[in-house]
Design a protein around this motif. Structure first.
Motif, short mmCIF file in Angstrom:
data_model
loop_
_atom_site.label_atom_id
_atom_site.label_comp_id
_atom_site.label_asym_id
_atom_site.label_seq_id
_atom_site.Cartn_x
_atom_site.Cartn_y
_atom_site.Cartn_z
N LEU A 89 -1.63 -3.45 21.44
CA LEU A 89 -0.78 -2.58 20.69
C LEU A 89 -1.55 -1.25 20.87
CD1 LEU A 89 0.13 -4.56 17.47
CD2 LEU A 89 1.38 -4.13 19.46
N LYS A 90 -1.44 -0.62 21.99
CA LYS A 90 -2.01 0.69 22.22
C LYS A 90 -0.93 1.83 21.78
CE LYS A 90 -4.43 -1.36 26.22
NZ LYS A 90 -4.61 -1.24 27.45
N GLY A 91 -1.16 3.12 22.02
CA GLY A 91 -0.48 4.05 21.75
C GLY A 91 -0.01 4.60 20.60
N SER A 92 1.04 4.04 20.04
CA SER A 92 1.52 4.36 18.48
C SER A 92 0.70 3.54 17.59
CB SER A 92 2.82 4.46 18.73
OG SER A 92 3.42 2.90 18.66
N PHE A 93 -0.06 2.87 17.83
CA PHE A 93 -0.78 2.03 16.75
C PHE A 93 -2.25 2.66 16.53
CE2 PHE A 93 2.44 -0.54 17.97
CZ PHE A 93 2.90 -1.41 17.00
N MET A 94 -2.54 2.47 15.09
CA MET A 94 -3.88 2.95 14.67
C MET A 94 -4.37 2.01 13.90
SD MET A 94 -4.99 6.59 13.11
CE MET A 94 -4.66 7.48 14.38
N LYS A 95 -5.77 1.84 13.93
CA LYS A 95 -6.56 1.07 12.89
C LYS A 95 -6.73 2.03 11.57
CE LYS A 95 -10.07 -2.67 12.84
NZ LYS A 95 -11.01 -3.37 13.59
N ILE A 96 -6.47 1.32 10.56
CA ILE A 96 -6.63 2.19 9.36
C ILE A 96 -7.63 1.59 8.26
CG2 ILE A 96 -4.50 3.25 9.30
CD1 ILE A 96 -3.83 1.53 6.90
N SER A 97 -8.29 0.25 8.76
CA SER A 97 -9.11 -0.24 8.00
C SER A 97 -9.55 -1.50 8.72
CB SER A 97 -8.78 -0.91 6.56
OG SER A 97 -7.95 -1.90 6.74
N LYS A 98 -10.76 -2.15 8.22
CA LYS A 98 -11.20 -3.53 9.25
C LYS A 98 -10.11 -4.51 9.24
CE LYS A 98 -15.98 -3.07 7.57
NZ LYS A 98 -17.24 -3.89 6.89
N THR A 99 -9.26 -4.44 8.42
CA THR A 99 -8.06 -5.74 8.52
C THR A 99 -6.81 -5.05 8.85
OG1 THR A 99 -7.99 -5.42 6.11
CG2 THR A 99 -9.64 -7.01 6.71
N THR A 100 -6.52 -3.75 9.01
CA THR A 100 -5.30 -3.49 8.89
C THR A 100 -4.95 -2.43 10.20
OG1 THR A 100 -5.00 -3.38 6.86
CG2 THR A 100 -3.15 -2.25 8.16
N ILE A 101 -4.05 -2.70 11.12
CA ILE A 101 -3.31 -1.76 12.22
C ILE A 101 -1.89 -1.23 11.93
CG2 ILE A 101 -2.84 -1.54 14.51
CD1 ILE A 101 -4.58 -3.71 15.11
N VAL A 102 -1.61 -0.13 11.81
CA VAL A 102 -0.16 0.47 11.53
C VAL A 102 0.35 0.68 12.65
CG1 VAL A 102 -0.75 0.70 9.23
CG2 VAL A 102 -1.12 2.61 10.69
N ASN A 103 1.76 0.97 12.78
CA ASN A 103 2.50 1.72 13.88
C ASN A 103 2.77 2.94 13.34
OD1 ASN A 103 4.51 2.60 15.40
ND2 ASN A 103 5.52 0.57 15.81
N LEU A 104 2.02 4.20 13.82
CA LEU A 104 2.22 5.42 13.36
C LEU A 104 3.62 5.97 13.44
CD1 LEU A 104 -0.80 6.85 15.21
CD2 LEU A 104 -0.64 6.25 12.92
N ASN A 105 4.84 5.19 14.09
CA ASN A 105 5.93 5.64 14.13
C ASN A 105 6.85 5.58 12.79
OD1 ASN A 105 5.82 7.00 16.85
ND2 ASN A 105 6.20 4.70 17.75
N TYR A 106 6.26 4.64 12.09
CA TYR A 106 6.98 4.04 10.82
C TYR A 106 6.41 4.33 9.55
CZ TYR A 106 9.54 1.18 14.28
OH TYR A 106 10.03 0.69 15.38
N ILE A 107 5.65 5.52 9.78
CA ILE A 107 5.03 6.10 8.33
C ILE A 107 5.87 6.87 7.73
CG2 ILE A 107 3.24 7.52 7.21
CD1 ILE A 107 1.32 6.50 9.69
N THR A 108 6.16 6.56 6.47
CA THR A 108 7.10 7.29 5.59
C THR A 108 6.39 8.54 4.90
OG1 THR A 108 8.42 5.69 5.02
CG2 THR A 108 8.87 7.24 3.70
N SER A 109 5.30 7.97 4.38
CA SER A 109 4.47 8.98 3.40
C SER A 109 3.00 8.54 3.40
CB SER A 109 4.95 9.21 2.19
OG SER A 109 4.89 7.95 1.32
N ALA A 110 2.04 9.57 3.10
CA ALA A 110 0.65 9.29 2.80
C ALA A 110 0.51 10.25 1.67
CB ALA A 110 -0.07 9.89 4.02
N GLU A 111 -0.25 9.43 0.72
CA GLU A 111 -0.73 9.83 -0.57
C GLU A 111 -2.20 9.78 -0.82
OE1 GLU A 111 1.57 7.47 -3.28
OE2 GLU A 111 3.53 7.87 -2.09
N ALA A 112 -2.87 10.56 -1.60
CA ALA A 112 -4.06 10.75 -1.77
C ALA A 112 -4.30 9.60 -2.85
CB ALA A 112 -4.63 12.17 -2.49
N SER A 113 -5.53 8.94 -2.78
CA SER A 113 -5.79 7.87 -3.53
C SER A 113 -7.21 7.83 -4.17
CB SER A 113 -5.37 6.48 -2.71
OG SER A 113 -5.69 5.41 -3.69
N PHE A 114 -7.55 6.76 -4.96
CA PHE A 114 -8.82 6.77 -5.57
C PHE A 114 -9.92 6.81 -4.35
CE2 PHE A 114 -7.18 2.69 -5.33
CZ PHE A 114 -8.05 1.76 -4.78
N GLY A 115 -11.09 7.29 -4.68
CA GLY A 115 -12.06 7.13 -3.99
C GLY A 115 -12.18 7.68 -2.64
#
Length: 144
Positions: A89-115
Motif C-alpha cells: 500500500l504505497k502512495g496514498s497510505f501513511m503509517k501513523i503509529s506502530k500499529t496503524t496505516i491510513v488511507n490519506l484520501n479518506y481522512i475527514t478531520s484531524a483534531e489535536a489530542s492529549f500528549g
C-alpha cells in the motif's frame, strides 16, 4: 473473457498469466489495466478470501496480533503482517503509529489530542491516533 484467480501461499510476488490465441485489443487493455494496479490485497471474511484494491481500504490496524483491514462498511483479517501491507500500500497510505496505516484520501478531520498526539477521523467513522513520532509527516502532508 474468462478469469481465474489461484491463491497459493508459496507465491511471494503476484503475477498474471494470460492464455490467448492472438493479441487482441481486449488483451492489450487487460495488460494495461493490470500493470497500473499498485497492489492487490487478499483478506479473509469468515471462510472466504476477498480481493481488495487500495482504494477499498480506509485503515489497516493491528489488533490482537492480527492485521485488520477496515473498509467502508466491513472489516477483514489479513494473513500478512503490517510491514508487508505497508510495502504493498504505497502512495496514498501513511503509517501513523506502530500499529496503524491510513488511507490519506479518506481522512475527514484531524483534531489535536492529549500528549501532543492527533486524532484522525476517517470517512467511514473510524478514529485513530497519530503518535508523536509520525505526526511531523502527517502535518507536512496536511500543510499544517
Amino acid at each position: 473473457m474468462d478469469v481465474e484467480i489461484k491463491i497459493l501461499e508459496e507465491v511471494t510476488n503476484t503475477y498474471a498469466v494470460i492464455y490467448t490465441n492472438q493479441i487482441s485489443e481486449e488483451v492489450l487493455q487487460v495488460v494495461e489495466m493490470i500493470g497500473n494496479i499498485p497492489g492487490i490485497i487478499t483478506a479473509i471474511e469468515e471462510e472466504k478470501t476477498i480481493v481488495l484494491r487500495p482504494n477499498d481500504i480506509y485503515i489497516v490496524r493491528v489488533e490482537s496480533n492480527k492485521a485488520i483491514i477496515y473498509c467502508k462498511e466491513k472489516k477483514y483479517t489479513s494473513k500478512k503482517r503490517l510491514i508487508e501491507l505497508e510495502k504493498i500500500l504505497k502512495g496514498s497510505f501513511m503509517k501513523i503509529s506502530k500499529t496503524t496505516i491510513v488511507n490519506l484520501n479518506y481522512i475527514t478531520s484531524a483534531e489535536a489530542s492529549f500528549g501532543g498526539m492527533m486524532c484522525l477521523v476517517m470517512k467511514n467513522g473510524c478514529k485513530d491516533y497519530v503518535s508523536r513520532k509520525y505526526l511531523p509527516d502527517l502535518k507536512r502532508y496536511l500543510g499544517i
